[in-house]
Write an enzyme that holds these catalytic residues in place. Structure first.
Site, PDB file in Angstrom:
ATOM      1  CD  GLU B  31      -2.507  -1.575   2.442  1.00  6.55           C
ATOM      2  OE1 GLU B  31      -2.407  -0.823   3.428  1.00  6.55           O
ATOM      3  OE2 GLU B  31      -3.033  -2.703   2.497  1.00  6.55           O
ATOM      4  CD  GLU B  62      -3.532  -4.545   4.888  1.00  6.43           C
ATOM      5  OE1 GLU B  62      -4.714  -4.788   4.574  1.00  6.43           O
ATOM      6  OE2 GLU B  62      -3.129  -3.406   5.156  1.00  6.43           O
ATOM      7  CG  PHE B  85       1.470   0.566  11.228  1.00  8.41           C
ATOM      8  CD1 PHE B  85       2.318   1.385  11.965  1.00  8.41           C
ATOM      9  CD2 PHE B  85       0.700   1.145  10.229  1.00  8.41           C
ATOM     10  CE1 PHE B  85       2.390   2.746  11.706  1.00  8.41           C
ATOM     11  CE2 PHE B  85       0.773   2.507   9.963  1.00  8.41           C
ATOM     12  CZ  PHE B  85       1.618   3.315  10.707  1.00  8.41           C
ATOM     13  CG  PHE B  88      -1.622  -3.383   9.554  1.00  9.97           C
ATOM     14  CD1 PHE B  88      -2.126  -3.025  10.791  1.00  9.97           C
ATOM     15  CD2 PHE B  88      -1.452  -2.380   8.616  1.00  9.97           C
ATOM     16  CE1 PHE B  88      -2.459  -1.706  11.089  1.00  9.97           C
ATOM     17  CE2 PHE B  88      -1.780  -1.072   8.896  1.00  9.97           C
ATOM     18  CZ  PHE B  88      -2.281  -0.726  10.134  1.00  9.97           C
ATOM     19  CG  HIS B 131      -1.513   1.476  14.042  1.00  9.46           C
ATOM     20  ND1 HIS B 131      -2.836   1.119  14.061  1.00  9.46           N
ATOM     21  CD2 HIS B 131      -1.331   2.134  12.860  1.00  9.46           C
ATOM     22  CE1 HIS B 131      -3.425   1.546  12.947  1.00  9.46           C
ATOM     23  NE2 HIS B 131      -2.535   2.158  12.209  1.00  9.46           N
TER      24      HIS B 131
HETATM   25  C1  TPP Z   1      -5.846  -2.972   7.363  1.00  6.34           C
HETATM   26  C2  TPP Z   1      -5.146  -1.673   7.285  1.00  6.34           C
HETATM   27  N1  TPP Z   1      -4.304  -1.435   6.270  1.00  6.34           N
HETATM   28  C3  TPP Z   1      -3.673  -0.268   6.162  1.00  6.34           C
HETATM   29  C4  TPP Z   1      -3.869   0.725   7.086  1.00  6.34           C
HETATM   30  C5  TPP Z   1      -3.148   2.068   6.962  1.00  6.34           C
HETATM   31  N2  TPP Z   1      -4.152   3.054   6.527  1.00  6.34           N
HETATM   32  C6  TPP Z   1      -4.807   3.817   7.405  1.00  6.34           C
HETATM   33  S1  TPP Z   1      -5.989   4.752   6.682  1.00  6.34           S
HETATM   34  C7  TPP Z   1      -5.601   4.148   5.156  1.00  6.34           C
HETATM   35  C8  TPP Z   1      -6.362   4.618   3.948  1.00  6.34           C
HETATM   36  C9  TPP Z   1      -7.820   4.394   4.085  1.00  6.34           C
HETATM   37  O1  TPP Z   1      -8.478   4.825   2.946  1.00  6.34           O
HETATM   38  P1  TPP Z   1     -10.051   5.016   2.937  1.00  6.34           P
HETATM   39  O2  TPP Z   1     -10.694   3.779   3.440  1.00  6.34           O
HETATM   40  O3  TPP Z   1     -10.442   5.481   1.602  1.00  6.34           O
HETATM   41  O4  TPP Z   1     -10.340   6.135   4.044  1.00  6.34           O
HETATM   42  P2  TPP Z   1      -9.856   7.639   4.041  1.00  6.34           P
HETATM   43  O5  TPP Z   1      -8.525   7.679   4.699  1.00  6.34           O
HETATM   44  O6  TPP Z   1      -9.816   8.097   2.631  1.00  6.34           O
HETATM   45  O7  TPP Z   1     -10.878   8.354   4.857  1.00  6.34           O
HETATM   46  C10 TPP Z   1      -4.568   3.223   5.228  1.00  6.34           C
HETATM   47  C11 TPP Z   1      -3.994   2.517   4.084  1.00  6.34           C
HETATM   48  C12 TPP Z   1      -4.717   0.438   8.174  1.00  6.34           C
HETATM   49  N3  TPP Z   1      -4.921   1.291   9.152  1.00  6.34           N
HETATM   50  N4  TPP Z   1      -5.357  -0.750   8.239  1.00  6.34           N
END
Ligand code: TPP
Ligand code: TPP
Ligand code: MG
Ligand code: MG
Lengths: 348, 329, 329, 348
Positions: B31, B62, B85, B88, B131
């Site tokens: 990601e 993931e 992290f 995950f 995290h």
């Molecule tokens: C399972 C997981 N993968 C990766 C992350 C890291 N992460 C946190 S927010 C995010 C993006 C989320 O995108 P979206 O669902 O579109 O929500 P937005 O941030 O745009 O509100 C990522 C990749 C996480 N917290 N949990």
């Protein structure tokens, strides 16, 4: 070099053939078919969410806020549009960006801000921070794992169903979250078991630093509902009334035990994924500016002023009240003690 | 050999870049690793250099990212995935444990599954229960996995290159404390080098007590050792295993045979953690040399919260205390 | 107290039925648990008795099953989920580890997450690398989880009832060897009873060596003990901890203080397994009582295959050998 | 008491509006638009799969086959219909029930049967058994974890794409597997990255002991493809020609690098989930009988005889050859040694 393309708003329409949720062709400018208090409540929530986030960003920039911050600025019309439908006993699942919803749901501003500052007086004794708030007084929770709230919402929905009554579940999530396997598993379960859940996608076109078009096979997340025989609807997420109406119909279905619905709100975050990221690497300033032109704190205010729902003096009064609430909460939070060594052994 | 100074984060990027340039089968997936330049800029520039087919921005999926790596690896590629992290990793246990770890053996040696998962230990930042934790012992428990815990720029680069060339699934831990450049500079050779797995590094020699430490525990142990030397005249040997699987048992056993005392330092939860295995191994193979109980300096068995890390993560003081208890009584 | 004879599988079903009848908040969820009467008939009849809203047939969606249990539990219910084979636990680590285990603490005590996961250890049947392994140490490592390993009908019923009433997430292991009725009969009270967590059961008293064993290891240890008594005059104490978390350290320590020797018997992989934690705990707290190294009798660190179980799983003979090595030399 | 309903065959049609895969309205009875060898190959595979499974069931019942067995009996038209499209270098992902596909893909019957018997001469040295076979000579693999092959197929698809050429991936799976989160994650990835994968759902209406209607929000799994902008098609899985044609179009798309396709085959297993389960608890004997009436070993044979593709003597010859191949493989397998203690340390 990377190329940017201004992402056009897609035509907004329904996807599910059997959908009971229909777009109303109501001319909103010609008068709202809603009670004045509801309109003002929505407006107040927009202002509250905006001011709160701006304050938090200010603190963060000054190094006074621990951890990271995921700003909600730009997306306020979504949560504000949902807010009049939510009852205290309804379950609510927020995201990492959904922090402020706990306030809208009924969390006192004091214990909310104290939580963000990691204080003992925080709603979670300073253990949650911005991303992990739970306020079980009003049945709102969240997760730092993107997509983890989908199955929790299914559990809440099962509880509502087993209990009887008309309690329901709100589950908000991002476009990025719709690519998690849990989205699929849980929407399927929700549909098969006819659970009273309103799934609300805040499609802000990005997941962290990655444009959705690079990772997501559909540009309308609502399209995915047909994989579960679930009605869905797409609305302009910068327009709180559009959100209010679509979510209202979904809420009605849920309270009547007719099953879950997916509402997609097209929206945008003005800041980075977390405050301070280098968003110029993954999107263009022109795109940001185009969205800002549709800012609900401006456009919705103007509509309400034009329709006579708001007056300039009422606007001032609302802003003043919110400013002082925030100041009060900050004062409370800053004066509160941090958790001590003994505190960490509580609730084990 | 000519040397140069490099930061930990740059050492990792250099290893990735060198291996990608050397072997077209090396692919990065994860990601925000590409266009967005990496959540913590580790992969910065690689997307521009190697293109979107070799530095692949994935959806938030993931389990399927790691499952896809298994497929890529079986098909002859060498994927290097980033799991943002460490907790995950909970999302990828099926492809990793039930598939990546087993397919070579269970296929009767027909396939191999060379892949690396880089993942971040994000402790001390208030990142919270989902995290911040660090589950290395889960992976030590599984046959045919490699568990890599580099604590210096030199180790990071050399071990990552080895991991990418290794034919088994490797879990490569990076600690967020190592990312800022300033305090994390180190010397590495100008020329290419690799560090073999299963070779511990004795970061400091000593004779009174053996401290086995990983990641941030190494630095803390070294400064504790200095303090103990100065203030108490205690001579501490600090061993960094660098890889937990395979584990260099011999270096640890030799040291314990010399010192008669063992402290294991890690920032994972104490119960059934890395320290449990190392303690058990020593007691199985060298009990007669132990002059004092083994001590495990680790994270308290309490969920990590937004604010409790300062109370539950082990620090230099905890190491000093443990050593003193073993040596002075 | 009046007693009755019951099979292990029936004891589990009886516990489920009694708790469902007692508390309308108890809900069963899982694949094939309802209409299909359970993959191994454990839940047979409950669907008919309690209806499809309380015995819920789920899709093949393990992660969301357990995530839904978290939601149900937070909402005041007491879900009992079935995860068909233990390695499928790899699919549910996120809801279990990052959510169920943490929400009580991280919410500041506002919610609790009472839920039970029943899961099957399917060893000795050629079920293969993704159906047979047993990862109990993963869960011992996580704060706020309960790990339950009943080896008799009495323990199974009493502990399952306690688990359902407990306010923390419980992982309840059943072993397939215990399912056939004939060799798995035991006595239980006619009346209701519960067994508290964290109370080991001394299944046999002895004075020369302490054997801590779980699940199928208990029976194997008891027959090894008998043989050792008869053939070698060695007196073996066999302790079944019954719950690995919480662990009854005191009973184990007391026994080791008496015997001076410890063998841990389990069918999980040896490295970083249950035995590692128990050995480390003993060496931390009772080193001075140990007259011999600790021995871990466990599964060889090799992926389980269709046919290798007979070579890699520990058996009675391995226990006999380990005890002799400790006592006779 | 439990009620049973005879599940009617659904109307077979396309779901994806932009689908390039169209149902051909070819009257098959009036003549096949296919080469004779292909028709015979398909028929032979049907016979081979049927005979093999019947033999294995016989051995299992006699206690001569270790482990469990998930019979494929009834579903043969699916794999047989796919078989002519598969090249040796193509990747193939089989399920727990897909055992026999490894043979169709090119695994010698001897080492295949030896594997099922857990012998050292087995294709995986007796380490895999029926559920975990990998034959990397022909790039076929499988998993005992339902749904775990979806992401592996994505990995294989990426490999095909990165390598260039026209190598493709076949990924078969059950209706139940379509409820796993990996289905969603992986089909999304496959579509976004335009991977050359043919996803083939064998919808046999049940997942283990549970009817799909109790757990799956759609009765047509193909409907789910629209969530990924992926073309899909539904075919009668008891008709090998229908399978052959639909899969053929999907294969063409894949080889031309036009992206993945989902083909759903409506089919049925005559036996239980594993051999010997009590299937009367979850389905009716009438339902089983209704499906058996459409048995491909009968209906397809009759069609081929009628069209002159087969003759009675050719049928005999084919059956005889297959019988003796199976006998030979069994003999080989039974005479083969079991893995020894030293063998278990190999390949570590
Ligand atoms: C399972 C997981 N993968 C990766 C992350 C890291 N992460 C946190 S927010 C995010 C993006 C989320 O995108 P979206 O669902 O579109 O929500 P937005 O941030 O745009 O509100 C990522 C990749 C996480 N917290 N949990
Ligand atoms: C992740 C996972 N959950 C459960 C099982 C147990 N199981 C094996 S096959 C099966 C049913 C699969 O149904 P379907 O995908 O429709 O395939 P079919 O058996 O009908 O061919 C189940 C539940 C498993 N092997 N893996
Ligand atoms: Mg987004
Ligand atoms: Mg099926």
């Amino acid at each position: 070099m990377l190329e940017f393309k201004l992402l056009a708003m897609k035509k907004l329409n329904n996807y599910h053939p059997k959908s009971k949720v229909r777009v109303k062709n109501k001319n909103l400018i010609g008068g709202f078919n809603m009670e004045k208090e509801i309109l003002i409540k929505i407006y107040q929530n927009i202002v509250l969410l905006r001011k709160l986030d701006e304050k938090l960003i200010e603190l963060f920039t000054a190094g006074k806020l621990p951890g990271w911050i995921h700003p909600y600025v730009g997306q306020e019309a979504v949560v504000a549009g949902i807010s009049p439908h939510v009852r205290k006993e309804d379950f609510f699942c927020a995201t990492h960006r959904g922090r402020a919803f706990h306030v809208v749901k009924g969390t006192p501003l004091r214990s909310f801000v104290a939580e963000l500052l990691g204080k003992k007086t925080g709603v979670n004794k300073g253990r949650a921070g911005e991303m992990h708030i739970t306020n079980w007084e009003v049945y709102s929770t969240s997760s730092g794992i993107v997509g983890a709230t989908f199955p929790m919402a299914v559990g809440f929905g099962l509880a509502c169903k087993l209990e009887g009554g008309d309690r329901i579940v709100f589950c908000t999530f991002g476009d990025g979250a719709s690519n998690r396997g849990t989205f699929h598993e849980s929407l399927n379960m929700a549909s098969v078991w006819k659970l009273p859940i309103v799934f609300i996608c805040e499609n802000n076109l990005y997941a962290q630093f990655t444009p959705s078009r690079l990772t997501t096979a559909v540009s309308d997340i609502a399209q995915r509902a047909s994989a579960y025989n679930m009605p869905s609807k797409i609305v302009d997420g910068m327009d709180p009334i559009a959100v209010y109406e679509a979510v209202g119909e979904a809420v009605e279905r849920a309270r009547k035990r007719e099953g879950p619905t997916l509402v997609e709100c097209k929206t945008y975050r003005y800041h980075g994924h977390f405050y301070g990221d280098k968003w110029e690497t993954y999107r263009s300033p022109e795109e940001v500016e185009a969205w800002k032109k549709r800012d609900p704190t401006v456009t919705f205010k103007e509509r309400l002023l034009k329709e006579g729902v708001l007056t300039e003096s009422l606007v001032k009064e609302i802003e003043g009240r919110i400013d002082s609430q925030i100041e009060d909460a900050l004062k409370f939070a800053f004066e509160s003690p941090e958790p001590s060594l003994e505190d960490i052994y509580e609730d084990l | 050999m000519a040397k140069k100074t490099i930061a930990y984060i740059d050492a990792i990027r250099e290893a990735l870049r060198e291996e990608m340039a050397r072997d077209p089968k090396v692919i990065i997936m994860g990601e925000d690793v590409g266009l967005g330049q990496g959540a913590f800029t580790v992969t910065k520039g690689l997307y521009q250099e190697f293109g979107k087919d070799r530095v692949i921005d994935t959806p938030i999926s993931e389990e399927s990212i790691i499952g896809a790596c298994v497929g890529l690896a079986m098909a002859g590629f060498r994927p290097v995935a980033e799991i943002m992290f460490n907790p995950f990793m909970a999302l990828v246990m099926d492809p990793l444990i039930n598939h990546a770890a087993c397919y070579r053996y269970v296929s009767g040696g027909q396939v191999k599954v060379p892949m690396v998962i880089r993942t971040l230990v994000c402790q001390g930042r208030g990142a919270g229960h989902d995290h911040a934790p660090f589950y290395a012992s889960w992976f030590m428990h599984i046959p045919c996995l490699r568990v890599i815990v580099p604590s210096t720029p030199y180790d990071a680069k050399g071990l990552l290159k080895t991991a990418i060339r290794d034919d088994y699934p490797c879990i490569f831990y990076e600690h967020i404390d190592f990312y800022p450049r300033k305090p994390n500079l180190g010397e590495i050779p100008e020329e290419e080098y690799l560090i073999p797995f299963g070779e511990a590094d004795i970061k400091r020699e000593g004779s009174d007590v053996t401290v086995v430490a990983i990641l941030t525990g190494v630095k803390a142990s070294l400064s504790a050792a200095e303090k103990l030397e100065k203030e108490e005249g205690i001579s501490v040997e600090v061993i960094d295993p660098r890889t937990l699987a395979p584990l260099d048992k011999q270096t640890i056993l030799n040291s314990v045979k010399k010192t008669g005392r063992l402290v294991v330092v890690e920032t994972d939860f104490k119960t059934a953690g890395v320290g449990a295995e190392i303690a058990a191994m020593v007691v199985e193979e060298a009990l007669e040399y132990l002059d004092a109980p083994v001590k495990r300096v680790a994270t308290k068995d309490i969920p990590i919260s937004f604010t409790n890390e300062k109370y539950i993560l082990p620090d230099e003081q905890a190491i000093v205390k443990a050593v003193k208890e073993l040596v002075l009584k």
